[in-house]
Each structure stands twice: as structure tokens, then as C-alpha cells.
Design a protein around this motif. Structure first.
Motif, PDB file in Angstrom:
ATOM      1  N   GLY A  25     -54.406 -10.215   4.664  1.00 26.83           N
ATOM      2  CA  GLY A  25     -53.334  -9.365   4.178  1.00 26.83           C
ATOM      3  C   GLY A  25     -52.045 -10.143   4.030  1.00 26.83           C
ATOM      4  N   LEU A  26     -51.066  -9.516   3.425  1.00 28.93           N
ATOM      5  CA  LEU A  26     -49.765 -10.151   3.238  1.00 28.93           C
ATOM      6  C   LEU A  26     -48.860  -9.829   4.430  1.00 28.93           C
ATOM      7  CD1 LEU A  26     -49.025  -9.345  -0.501  1.00 28.93           C
ATOM      8  CD2 LEU A  26     -49.292 -11.626   0.475  1.00 28.93           C
ATOM      9  N   PRO A  27     -48.272 -10.843   5.070  1.00 29.03           N
ATOM     10  CA  PRO A  27     -47.233 -10.547   6.056  1.00 29.03           C
ATOM     11  C   PRO A  27     -46.100  -9.784   5.359  1.00 29.03           C
ATOM     12  CG  PRO A  27     -47.888 -12.878   6.121  1.00 29.03           C
ATOM     13  CD  PRO A  27     -48.507 -12.280   4.892  1.00 29.03           C
ATOM     14  N   ASN A  28     -45.443  -8.901   6.081  1.00 26.51           N
ATOM     15  CA  ASN A  28     -44.402  -8.076   5.460  1.00 26.51           C
ATOM     16  C   ASN A  28     -43.340  -8.919   4.763  1.00 26.51           C
ATOM     17  OD1 ASN A  28     -45.648  -5.754   6.311  1.00 26.51           O
ATOM     18  ND2 ASN A  28     -44.434  -5.560   8.190  1.00 26.51           N
ATOM     19  N   ALA A  29     -42.977 -10.049   5.365  1.00 30.79           N
ATOM     20  CA  ALA A  29     -41.926 -10.887   4.788  1.00 30.79           C
ATOM     21  C   ALA A  29     -42.341 -11.510   3.470  1.00 30.79           C
ATOM     22  CB  ALA A  29     -41.534 -11.986   5.775  1.00 30.79           C
ATOM     23  N   ALA A  40     -35.584  -8.211  -2.127  1.00 31.29           N
ATOM     24  CA  ALA A  40     -36.420  -9.351  -1.738  1.00 31.29           C
ATOM     25  C   ALA A  40     -36.655  -9.325  -0.232  1.00 31.29           C
ATOM     26  CB  ALA A  40     -35.759 -10.659  -2.149  1.00 31.29           C
ATOM     27  N   THR A  41     -37.887  -9.598   0.180  1.00 31.29           N
ATOM     28  CA  THR A  41     -38.208  -9.587   1.613  1.00 31.29           C
ATOM     29  C   THR A  41     -37.947 -10.918   2.285  1.00 31.29           C
ATOM     30  OG1 THR A  41     -40.514  -9.992   0.991  1.00 31.29           O
ATOM     31  CG2 THR A  41     -39.873  -7.709   1.466  1.00 31.29           C
ATOM     32  N   CYS A  42     -37.852 -12.009   1.499  1.00 28.93           N
ATOM     33  CA  CYS A  42     -37.498 -13.308   2.040  1.00 28.93           C
ATOM     34  C   CYS A  42     -37.116 -14.242   0.897  1.00 28.93           C
ATOM     35  CB  CYS A  42     -38.626 -13.921   2.878  1.00 28.93           C
ATOM     36  SG  CYS A  42     -40.033 -14.507   1.906  1.00 28.93           S
ATOM     37  N   VAL A  43     -36.425 -15.305   1.232  1.00 29.35           N
ATOM     38  CA  VAL A  43     -36.131 -16.390   0.293  1.00 29.35           C
ATOM     39  C   VAL A  43     -36.827 -17.632   0.818  1.00 29.35           C
ATOM     40  CG1 VAL A  43     -34.332 -17.918  -0.609  1.00 29.35           C
ATOM     41  CG2 VAL A  43     -33.963 -15.451  -0.549  1.00 29.35           C
ATOM     42  N   VAL A  44     -37.657 -18.244  -0.014  1.00 29.84           N
ATOM     43  CA  VAL A  44     -38.406 -19.437   0.386  1.00 29.84           C
ATOM     44  C   VAL A  44     -37.701 -20.665  -0.177  1.00 29.84           C
ATOM     45  CG1 VAL A  44     -40.645 -20.592   0.384  1.00 29.84           C
ATOM     46  CG2 VAL A  44     -40.537 -18.091   0.331  1.00 29.84           C
ATOM     47  N   VAL A  45     -37.456 -21.654   0.684  1.00 29.59           N
ATOM     48  CA  VAL A  45     -36.772 -22.883   0.272  1.00 29.59           C
ATOM     49  C   VAL A  45     -37.561 -24.096   0.762  1.00 29.59           C
ATOM     50  CG1 VAL A  45     -34.492 -21.806   0.350  1.00 29.59           C
ATOM     51  CG2 VAL A  45     -35.364 -23.001   2.373  1.00 29.59           C
TER      52      VAL A  45
END
Length: 465
Positions: free
Chosen positions: A5-9, A71-76
Motif C-alpha cells: 500500500g501507499l504510505p499516507n505521506a 500535497a502530502t509531501c515534497v521529495v527532494v
């Protein structure tokens, strides 16, 4: 199996620099799992277009307004600067910021990860495993630092329980993973902005090995000095099986013969007391070693060795790893990602072994000021393996210039080693320069980790004129 499954973030992630090799792979896997993926990149690309085909929203340019409020998170990645406007907007909105390595660790949860580490060869070895495991019908998930055969083919969400991933030591992000099987191909001093000494490199790799799950396996090069040092330090760790591979006596998986056959090799190994011969469809001793590392890792996962050896022959290369770009006027143009002296030497030796009497002309673009500062002389010595070389200005990537550090360091060292080297400061002139040098039967190598790869088509077009 049921996909994780997808983590909420990760339900609505926003990637800054989504077109990068590592970032785009994670974005693609999340999109395939049903996440609503968005992101931005400095320029449009085939990779960006491939992500859009998977339903991702890809903005061109970096602007605060590109970040959706939900957006649930920003990936960098480590290459994203602190003053990026989308990063600043994330802080204003309170959107969590997640490093690329944490995002990759999240998508590996619930699967059996195989992590491939080393200063060189990670992309090739990861690709070999992804292709061969797929050919066996195991449908692994994978995230690779290069495209296999088409834009966007650097990652895949599979239905199987295996996940093959590159483990990047450059910023210590590989400490985030918990593999069942890990490979260490080599360990050398590189990424000088993050590591001051070999001791720091060794300590970082030891931390990585410490993350292998209990009962897991470390596959490590037997005769590469840095890798052997790490093996010596971790051998005897409770719950860790250490398997070495190489050509010297004492290797657990021993390579007894490597026979060049044009642009392929035939490799004979002794594994578990049995002799086995298989084909590697790319030239050079270092690629043969990569294939044997993949073989040993697969066997550690319980895959029958003969099946895996046959499947490894399905691998035909990855973009930018001695990739044939085309031929014009009797001249072959090949692209190489090599940017560290060891990689440069290995690729030039591989091409020399396959080229026979053909001349080898290299267009080399140094990558990073810090790397040139520390290893520029060795780069120049490697270029002496070519018949002639054209050296471009340094590709800065994420770095600011360092006073006094230019391509002249490499050129001077190359000339001292007896190389025929030309400096070229205008990339747009390279195609004309090479067209004036090349003769039928020559091989041209565009070499480096920057945008030197763009010159292959231009050179071919100019040779056709």
C-alpha cells in the motif's frame, strides 16, 4: 502478491527535480501504485514526458505556485538548493519535506530488497539484475540510475516480492535501506564534498552493511582494495553471510576465465563447486565482474544458478554505459557515463579490447569542480589510453566554481602522459572538430556524466554531411 500500500505521506507527493534519474524512478513507481504524483524540473525532457504518460503532472521551471496546497509531501534530492521557491513554499504550507532516499525506502517496505552499492558500476549491476529477474518471470520492482531501453524505463512497479535498487553512497543516503542482499562492487574516495578520507568512506559502507536484515547476505568484490577492506571489517558479524567474488584464489565465486568476443564476453565461473559458462552482452572485464556480482546476489536469493546465468545474457546494456549511438561515414559513436578515473580507464580498456586496430577518439567533459580538483591528474592519465582526446570545460552540476580549478589540470596531466589532447571551450564546435579528426574505422567516445551525451547525435549528423 498484493502490491504494498501507499504510505499516507506518499499519496500526493511533489518531486522537485522530478526528471532526475533517481527521482523519476521513485515518481514512476508511486504513479504505478496509484499515487497522484506531481513535480517540477528545470527543463522538459523525454523522461518528463514518460512520467506524464503515467499520469504525473510535471511542471517546467521552479515556481512556488507549482506546489499544490494538498500535497502530502515534497521529495527532494541532495542537489536541491535551500533557496528553491517550491521548497520555501512547502515550509509556508507546512508540507513535510522528504529526502529521495526516504521515499525510496518507503516504496521498498514489505518487499525483499537487493541494494547495489559501490563507487562505480551500480547502474549496470542493478540493470543486470532487473533484466535477468524479469526474464525469469519474477516481475521485480526496480529503481535504476539510467534507462534500460527507452525514456522512463529506469523504474518499474512489479507484482513480485523483489525490489532491486541502487544504493547511493554519495550523500550517505544508502544508510536508509534495509536490504536482504547487498552488493558492494568497490569503494574508492569520491564525492569529495561529503567525504574527507577513505576512513570516512569505510565507516559509511560499514553503516550500510549494518542495515542488512538478520540472515541476509553481503556480496562483495574479493580483490578490489576498498571492498576487500570493508569485507574484512564486517566478516564475522552475527547473522550476516559474506560472499566474495573475483578472479583470485580465495574468492567464494571465482571467475576462472573472461573471453572477449567482439562487443560481448564469455565468462566462466566456479560457484558452489560447479563450473559454469555464460555470456555477457557488453564488452570489458569490469562488466563481466558486474555480471558475476549479480549472479552471486541472485543465488543468495535462492534463484537456481543455471537459470540466472542464462537470463543474464538477456541484458544488452543501459543508456550511457558504452551505448552505441550510431555510425556515419564509417565512424562509430559510443556514449560513456564514465567520469571517475577508474571508470574512464575501465571503459577505455574495454573499447580498446573490442576495437582491434581502430583509433579511439574521446570527447571528455569533466564532472564537478571538486572531483576535478582531487582527481584531475588521474583523469588526464586515463585519457592517455585514447589515441586522441578533446576535453571540454567542467560541467558544474550542483557546484559553484572553485578558483583555479579548470579542465587545464586534466589536459596538462594527459599531455604529460603522452596523450594527444585538444581543449575545446565551445561545446557547439565539437562536432566540427571531431569531423575534422575522424577517419573511417575510428571509434568516437563521448564521455562524462554531464550533457556531453548530447553531442553524439550532433557528431553523427556532422559526419553524415
Amino acid at each position: 502478491m498484493t502490491p504494498p500500500g501507499l504510505p499516507n505521506a506518499m499519496e500526493r507527493p511533489h518531486f522537485i527535480g522530478i526528471g532526475g534519474a533517481g527521482m523519476s524512478g521513485i515518481a514512476k513507481i508511486l504513479a504505478q501504485r496509484g499515487a497522484r504524483v506531481a513535480g517540477s524540473d528545470a527543463k522538459d525532457s523525454e523522461t518528463a514526458r514518460a512520467l506524464r504518460a503515467h499520469g504525473a503532472t510535471v511542471h517546467i521551471g521552479h515556481e512556488a505556485g507549482h506546489l499544490a496546497p494538498d500535497a502530502t509531501c515534497v521529495v527532494v534530492s541532495s542537489a536541491i538548493r535551500a533557496d528553491n521557491p517550491e521548497l520555501a513554499r512547502a515550509a509556508e504550507l507546512g508540507v513535510p519535506v522528504v529526502h529521495r532516499s526516504d521515499a525510496l525506502a518507503a516504496v521498498m517496505e514489505g518487499l525483499r530488497p537487493i541494494a547495489v552499492a559501490g563507487t562505480h558500476g551500480k547502474t549496470t549491476t542493478t540493470s543486470m539484475l532487473a533484466v535477468s529477474l524479469s526474464a525469469l518471470g519474477l516481475d521485480p520492482s526496480y529503481a535504476i540510475g539510467g534507462d534500460l531501453d527507452a525514456p522512463g524505463s529506469n523504474a518499474h512497479h512489479g507484482e513480485g516480492d523483489l525490489f532491486v535498487a541502487e544504493a547511493d553512497e554519495s550523500d550517505r543516503s544508502f544508510h536508509k535501506y534495509a536490504p536482504q542482499v547487498a552488493i558492494i562492487l568497490n569503494a574508492e574516495l569520491d564525492h569529495h564534498a561529503n567525504y574527507a578520507s577513505m576512513e570516512e568512506i569505510y565507516e559509511s559502507f560499514e553503516t550500510f552493511v549494518g542495515k542488512i536484515v538478520p540472515g541476509g547476505t553481503l556480496v562483495v568484490a574479493h580483490e578490489q582494495e576498498g571492498a576487500a577492506e570493508i569485507a574484512a571489517r564486517v566478516r564475522g558479524t552475527e547473522g550476516l553471510d559474506v560472499v566474495t567474488y573475483g578472479e583470485e584464489e580465495g574468492a567464494d565465486v571465482r571467475i576462472t576465465k573472461i573471453t572477449p568476443r567482439g562487443l560481448t564476453s564469455e565468462v566462466t565461473v566456479v560457484i558452489d563447486g560447479r563450473m559454469l559458462t555464460f555470456t555477457v552482452s557488453v564488452p570489458g572485464r569490469h562488466y563481466a565482474h558486474n555480471a558475476v556480482a549479480a549472479l552471486a546476489a541472485g543465488v543468495a536469493l535462492g534463484i537456481p544458478v543455471h537459470n540466472l546465468a542464462s537470463a543474464l545474457g538477456k541484458y544488452t546494456g543501459v543508456k550511457r554505459r558504452l551505448q552505441l549511438k550510431g555510425e556515419a561515414a564509417g565512424v562509430q559513436v559510443i556514449d560513456s557515463y564514465a567520469h571517475h578515473p577508474t571508470e574512464m580507464t575501465a571503459d577505455l580498456e574495454a573499447i580498446r579490447g573490442a576495437a582491434g586496430d581502430s583509433r579511439i577518439l574521446v570527447v571528455f567533459q569533466p564532472h564537478l569542480f571538486s572531483r576535478t580538483q582531487e582527481l584531475g591528474k588521474e583523469m588526464g592519465q586515463a585519457l592517455a589510453l585514447a589515441d586522441s582526446a578533446v576535453v571540454l570545460d567542467i560541467y558544474p552540476a550542483r557546484e559553484d566554481p572553485i578558483p583555479g580549478i579548470t579542465s587545464e589540470i586534466i589536459i596538462a596531466a594527459a599531455r604529460s602522459a603522452g596523450a594527444d589532447v585538444t581543449a575545446e571551450h565551445d561545446k557547439a564546435e565539437v562536432a566540427d572538430v571531431i569531423a575534422g579528426m575522424a577517419k573511417p574505422g575510428d571509434l568516437v567516445l563521448t564521455m562524462g556524466a554531464g550533457d556531453v551525451t548530447d553531442l553524439g547525435p550532433a557528431i553523427l549528423a556532422r559526419l553524415t554531411d
